[in-house]
Design a protein around this motif. Structure first.
Motif, PDB file in Angstrom:
ATOM      1  N   PHE A 194       0.849  -1.202   0.000  1.00  0.00           N
ATOM      2  CA  PHE A 194       0.000   0.000   0.000  1.00  0.00           C
ATOM      3  C   PHE A 194       0.880   1.246   0.000  1.00  0.00           C
ATOM      4  CE2 PHE A 194      -3.332  -2.810   0.798  1.00  0.00           C
ATOM      5  CZ  PHE A 194      -3.270  -3.438   2.027  1.00  0.00           C
ATOM      6  N   SER A 254       0.781   4.750   1.187  1.00  0.00           N
ATOM      7  CA  SER A 254      -0.163   5.469   2.048  1.00  0.00           C
ATOM      8  C   SER A 254       0.280   6.869   2.453  1.00  0.00           C
ATOM      9  CB  SER A 254      -0.415   4.656   3.324  1.00  0.00           C
ATOM     10  OG  SER A 254       0.820   4.392   3.951  1.00  0.00           O
ATOM     11  N   GLY A 255       1.580   7.067   2.660  1.00  0.00           N
ATOM     12  CA  GLY A 255       1.944   8.354   3.239  1.00  0.00           C
ATOM     13  C   GLY A 255       3.234   8.907   2.681  1.00  0.00           C
ATOM     14  N   GLN A 256       4.357   8.470   3.258  1.00  0.00           N
ATOM     15  CA  GLN A 256       5.661   9.028   2.872  1.00  0.00           C
ATOM     16  C   GLN A 256       5.955   8.770   1.391  1.00  0.00           C
ATOM     17  OE1 GLN A 256       9.220   7.092   4.578  1.00  0.00           O
ATOM     18  NE2 GLN A 256       9.843   9.157   5.216  1.00  0.00           N
ATOM     19  N   THR A 257       5.690   7.575   0.928  1.00  0.00           N
ATOM     20  CA  THR A 257       6.004   7.244  -0.470  1.00  0.00           C
ATOM     21  C   THR A 257       5.034   7.906  -1.440  1.00  0.00           C
ATOM     22  OG1 THR A 257       6.878   5.150   0.296  1.00  0.00           O
ATOM     23  CG2 THR A 257       6.425   5.326  -2.049  1.00  0.00           C
ATOM     24  N   ASN A 262      11.742   7.303   8.791  1.00  0.00           N
ATOM     25  CA  ASN A 262      10.502   7.321   9.553  1.00  0.00           C
ATOM     26  C   ASN A 262      10.576   6.419  10.759  1.00  0.00           C
ATOM     27  OD1 ASN A 262       9.330   4.703   8.903  1.00  0.00           O
ATOM     28  ND2 ASN A 262       8.874   5.530   6.884  1.00  0.00           N
ATOM     29  N   LEU A 275       7.856   4.567  13.742  1.00  0.00           N
ATOM     30  CA  LEU A 275       6.467   4.231  14.046  1.00  0.00           C
ATOM     31  C   LEU A 275       6.472   3.225  15.175  1.00  0.00           C
ATOM     32  CD1 LEU A 275       5.124   1.783  11.340  1.00  0.00           C
ATOM     33  CD2 LEU A 275       7.497   2.414  11.536  1.00  0.00           C
ATOM     34  N   ASP A 282       3.379  -3.248  12.967  1.00  0.00           N
ATOM     35  CA  ASP A 282       4.081  -3.290  11.677  1.00  0.00           C
ATOM     36  C   ASP A 282       5.514  -2.834  11.894  1.00  0.00           C
ATOM     37  OD1 ASP A 282       3.991  -1.249   8.709  1.00  0.00           O
ATOM     38  OD2 ASP A 282       4.500  -3.362   8.885  1.00  0.00           O
ATOM     39  N   LEU A 302       8.965  -4.784  11.376  1.00  0.00           N
ATOM     40  CA  LEU A 302       9.992  -4.222  10.490  1.00  0.00           C
ATOM     41  C   LEU A 302      11.297  -3.943  11.213  1.00  0.00           C
ATOM     42  CD1 LEU A 302       7.790  -1.748   8.431  1.00  0.00           C
ATOM     43  CD2 LEU A 302       8.819  -3.875   7.600  1.00  0.00           C
ATOM     44  N   LYS A 354      10.746  -3.871   2.867  1.00  0.00           N
ATOM     45  CA  LYS A 354      10.137  -2.526   2.841  1.00  0.00           C
ATOM     46  C   LYS A 354      11.103  -1.515   2.230  1.00  0.00           C
ATOM     47  CE  LYS A 354       6.605  -1.690   4.704  1.00  0.00           C
ATOM     48  NZ  LYS A 354       5.188  -1.596   4.239  1.00  0.00           N
ATOM     49  N   LYS A 367      10.226   0.957  -0.944  1.00  0.00           N
ATOM     50  CA  LYS A 367      10.236   2.405  -0.728  1.00  0.00           C
ATOM     51  C   LYS A 367      11.337   3.102  -1.500  1.00  0.00           C
ATOM     52  CE  LYS A 367       9.473   3.930   3.511  1.00  0.00           C
ATOM     53  NZ  LYS A 367       8.166   4.640   3.622  1.00  0.00           N
ATOM     54  N   ILE A 403      13.900   3.121   8.709  1.00  0.00           N
ATOM     55  CA  ILE A 403      12.678   2.920   9.490  1.00  0.00           C
ATOM     56  C   ILE A 403      13.088   2.463  10.894  1.00  0.00           C
ATOM     57  CG2 ILE A 403      10.547   1.588   9.764  1.00  0.00           C
ATOM     58  CD1 ILE A 403      10.470   1.221   6.740  1.00  0.00           C
ATOM     59  N   LYS A 423       2.713   7.225  12.518  1.00  0.00           N
ATOM     60  CA  LYS A 423       4.039   7.144  11.926  1.00  0.00           C
ATOM     61  C   LYS A 423       4.557   8.539  11.604  1.00  0.00           C
ATOM     62  CE  LYS A 423       4.563   7.043   7.750  1.00  0.00           C
ATOM     63  NZ  LYS A 423       4.143   5.905   6.979  1.00  0.00           N
ATOM     64  N   ASP A 471      -0.954   5.824  10.100  1.00  0.00           N
ATOM     65  CA  ASP A 471      -0.775   4.782   9.088  1.00  0.00           C
ATOM     66  C   ASP A 471      -2.044   4.042   8.692  1.00  0.00           C
ATOM     67  OD1 ASP A 471       2.548   3.224   9.166  1.00  0.00           O
ATOM     68  OD2 ASP A 471       1.709   4.896   8.047  1.00  0.00           O
ATOM     69  N   LYS A 514       3.054   1.024  -3.695  1.00  0.00           N
ATOM     70  CA  LYS A 514       4.402   1.577  -3.753  1.00  0.00           C
ATOM     71  C   LYS A 514       5.239   0.960  -4.864  1.00  0.00           C
ATOM     72  CE  LYS A 514       5.500   2.163   1.213  1.00  0.00           C
ATOM     73  NZ  LYS A 514       4.438   1.371   1.781  1.00  0.00           N
TER      74      LYS A 514
END
Ligand SMILES: NC(=O)c1ccc[n+]([C@@H]2O[C@H](COP(=O)([O-])OP(=O)(O)OC[C@H]3O[C@@H](n4cnc5c(N)ncnc54)[C@H](O)[C@@H]3O)[C@@H](O)[C@H]2O)c1
Ligand SMILES: O=P([O-])([O-])O[C@@H]1[C@@H](O)[C@H](O)[C@@H](O)[C@H](O)[C@@H]1O
Length: 538
Positions: free
Chosen positions: A328, A330-333, A357, A359, A363, A367, A376, A380, A407, A417, A443, A494
């Motif tokens: 997905f 969703s934000g930074q990417t 980032n 968080l 997740d 990670l 990831k 990214k 991350i 996040k 997130d 992504k």
């Protein structure tokens, strides 16, 4: 009586389609478009430009027209959404969100009452330009959801699997994403929802996930038992709820990459044998993908691992089943795929992107393990490649910006996040531009609308078929579906999966234009060019 959701959301245009049945907001008056009770048929001229190198360092550009026939099945039917990782932050949040929308809930918060909405969904909360008003020339825009007969998320029947046996109300509390006042309004319904047992191969996710794994599917990995059980789960879900189709999404933890091994996962046949033998390089997500392909249930991977090994793609193509992925966006990417596109297309030479980032959700915990982070990091990191390659004025062949992704797991911030980015570019006459961003992405509240868009669009694609009347006469006789790999889903992802040998487009504006214009073509409308010559040539 609490104000109804719609009033609070300021929906004044009355365009929001009520769930249950699709109401056409517009019809296309064209000799190339026909409507029947069950179908929309369109004859569409697709204009491209064929470029050849004349050899003296010059190109010859030749306009080309290919005529396609598109057919849309107007009957939406009853649709199920099954989530792998249903008990996670995304799974519980999207489920609560759909329940809240379905019931038109309004809940109290410190800032006052808030109403259920689908903000963040391209399909449910954005519009597209239909055209200009005949008399006034005023631009007319319609909700994206109304361009074709799409399923309404309020109508989705939701189910899924999780290696954690918590019911959805308990899991929603564990996720710590939603306001207590909202949770109180949905928890009774969610307490009735219990994820099906799932397959758990510890080597693929972080060891720190083991304490959640109390809802495991029995049976040996070295057999087709897991594939067959998952197929049975999908069949039972369809039968129990009287569904016409089921869309499955992986929103479970990020897995490590599977090694691509010749003779193991390089072909469909070898992959099936590898599953039969319980090969160590067969991941749970690939087993889910195989089960869905065999059940002809579209399967979308919302995580970054290489679920779709070559054998899985080949199997999908053999069965004409739809797959999509990865990860997905969703934000930074998402921000990066828009900002990098803007800078490079503005002639600013982006030379460095530092993306950090942290968080604190599960997740992030998963990670914090290097192998899962690596999956990831890959998804990214590749997101600006296509934009760089299109600009040979700024970049020499093979030249690209420095790009680093970091991350860190910081439990205190939970699902909120933090994304800190620095974009550094060379500008006119030796100058530099530095753009620093601090972007707090909640997130799961950003990912949940993407899960909804992915289900709606994947389901829509099961009702669109095409045939070509090629400009050179090589027409295709019968209608057929789009290629198994749904690259039309790229806007939400992504690391977009594309049919083998086809280019990957990450630029956000191009991805949205592709999605919009393919759906316009299905009702015989040309792409919106934004030329607005009608406002320039008079
Ligand atoms: N903004 C976002 O939240 C975002 C954006 C991009 C990608 N993603 C990806 O989406 C996925 C889910 O994110 P999340 O925040 O909901 O994570 P999460 O850890 O809260 O949820 C994952 C769920 O999957 C379950 N699970 C793990 N392995 C499983 C298996 N084999 N079968 C069934 N269930 C399994 C876990 O028990 C957990 O409940 C992650 O891979 C994440 O990287 C999230
Ligand atoms: O989509 P995006 O915001 O660039 O990427 C996010 C990462 O920043 C985050 O670290 C990760 O946990 C999420 O799963 C998601 O992948």
């Amino acid at each position: 009586m609490a104000p109804h959701a719609e009033g609070l959301n300021g929906q004044t245009n009355g365009f929001s389609t009520t769930p249950g049945e699709h109401k056409d907001m517009f019809t296309v008056d064209s000799p190339n478009v026909t409507y029947t009770e069950n179908e929309i048929k369109s004859k569409y001229s697709y204009y491209t430009t064929s470029v050849t190198d004349s050899g003296d360092g010059k190109y010859v550009a030749k306009p080309k027209e290919t005529v396609y026939d598109f057919k849309v099945d107007r009957k939406v039917g009853k649709v199920g959404m099954m989530l792998v990782g249903w008990g996670g932050n995304n799974g519980t949040t999207v489920t609560a969100g759909i329940i809240a929308n379905r019931r038109g809930l309004v809940w109290d918060t410190r800032e006052g009452p808030r109403a259920a909405n689908y903000y963040g969904s391209v399909v449910m909360a954005s519009t597209m330009k239909l055209g200009t008003e005949a008399k006034t020339g005023k631009e007319i825009n319609v909700p994206f959801h109304n361009v074709l007969p799409m399923v309404h998320p309020n109508d989705l029947v939701i189910g899924g699997w999780d290696i954690s046996g918590m019911n959805l109300a308990q899991a929603m509390d564990r996720a710590a994403v939603l306001e207590p006042t909202l949770k109180d309004m949905v928890k009774k319904e969610m307490a009735e929802m219990k994820p099906l047992p799932s397959i758990y191969y510890p080597d693929f996710i972080a060891a720190n996930q083991e304490d959640r794994a109390d809802n495991i599917l029995e049976g040996s990995k070295a057999s087709m038992a897991h594939v067959e059980k998952l197929r049975e789960d999908i069949q039972d879900f369809k039968a129990t709820h009287g569904l016409d189709k089921v869309i499955v999404q992986w929103t479970a933890n990020t897995e490590r990459y599977a090694d691509l091994v010749p003779g193991v996962n390089d072909t469909a046949d070898n992959l099936m044998k590898a599953i039969e033998s319980g090969h160590e390089e067969v991941s749970p997500s690939t087993v889910f993908a195989v089960a869905c392909i065999l059940e002809n249930a579209p399967f979308i991977n919302g995580s970054p691992q290489n679920t779709f090994v070559p054998g899985a793609i080949e199997l999908a193509e053999k069965h004409g089943a739809f797959v999509g992925g990865d990860d997905f966006k969703s934000g930074q990417t998402k921000m990066k795929s828009a900002l990098a596109d803007f800078m490079i297309n503005a002639g600013l030479k982006l030379t460095s992107i530092a993306s950090y980032n942290h968080l604190g959700n599960n997740d992030g915990k998963n990670l914090s393990s290097q192998k899962q982070f690596r999956s990831k990091e890959i998804s990214k990191s590749n997101v600006v490649d296509d934009m760089v390659e299109t600009n040979s004025v700024l970049y020499k062949p093979g030249e690209h910006p420095d790009h680093t992704v970091v991350i860190k797991y910081m439990p205190a911030v939970g699902d909120n996040k933090r994304a800190l980015d620095e974009y550094y570019a060379e500008i006119f006459m030796g100058g530099h531009q530095t753009i620093s961003l601090f972007n707090v992405c909640e997130d799961s509240l950003l990912a949940s609308p993407l899960i909804i868009d992915l289900v709606i669009i994947a389901e829509m694609m099961t009702r669109i078929s095409w045939k070509a009347q090629s400009s050179d006469g090589a027409a295709t006789k019968d209608y057929k579906g789009f290629h198994s790999v749904l690259s039309i889903l790229s806007y939400m992802l992504k690391a977009p999966l594309t049919p083998p040998g086809t280019p990957v487009v990450n630029a956000l504006a191009k991805q949205r234009a592709a999605l919009t214009n393919i759906f316009r073509a299905c009702v015989g409308l040309q792409p919106e060019s934004d030329m607005t010559l009608e406002h320039k040539l008079f």
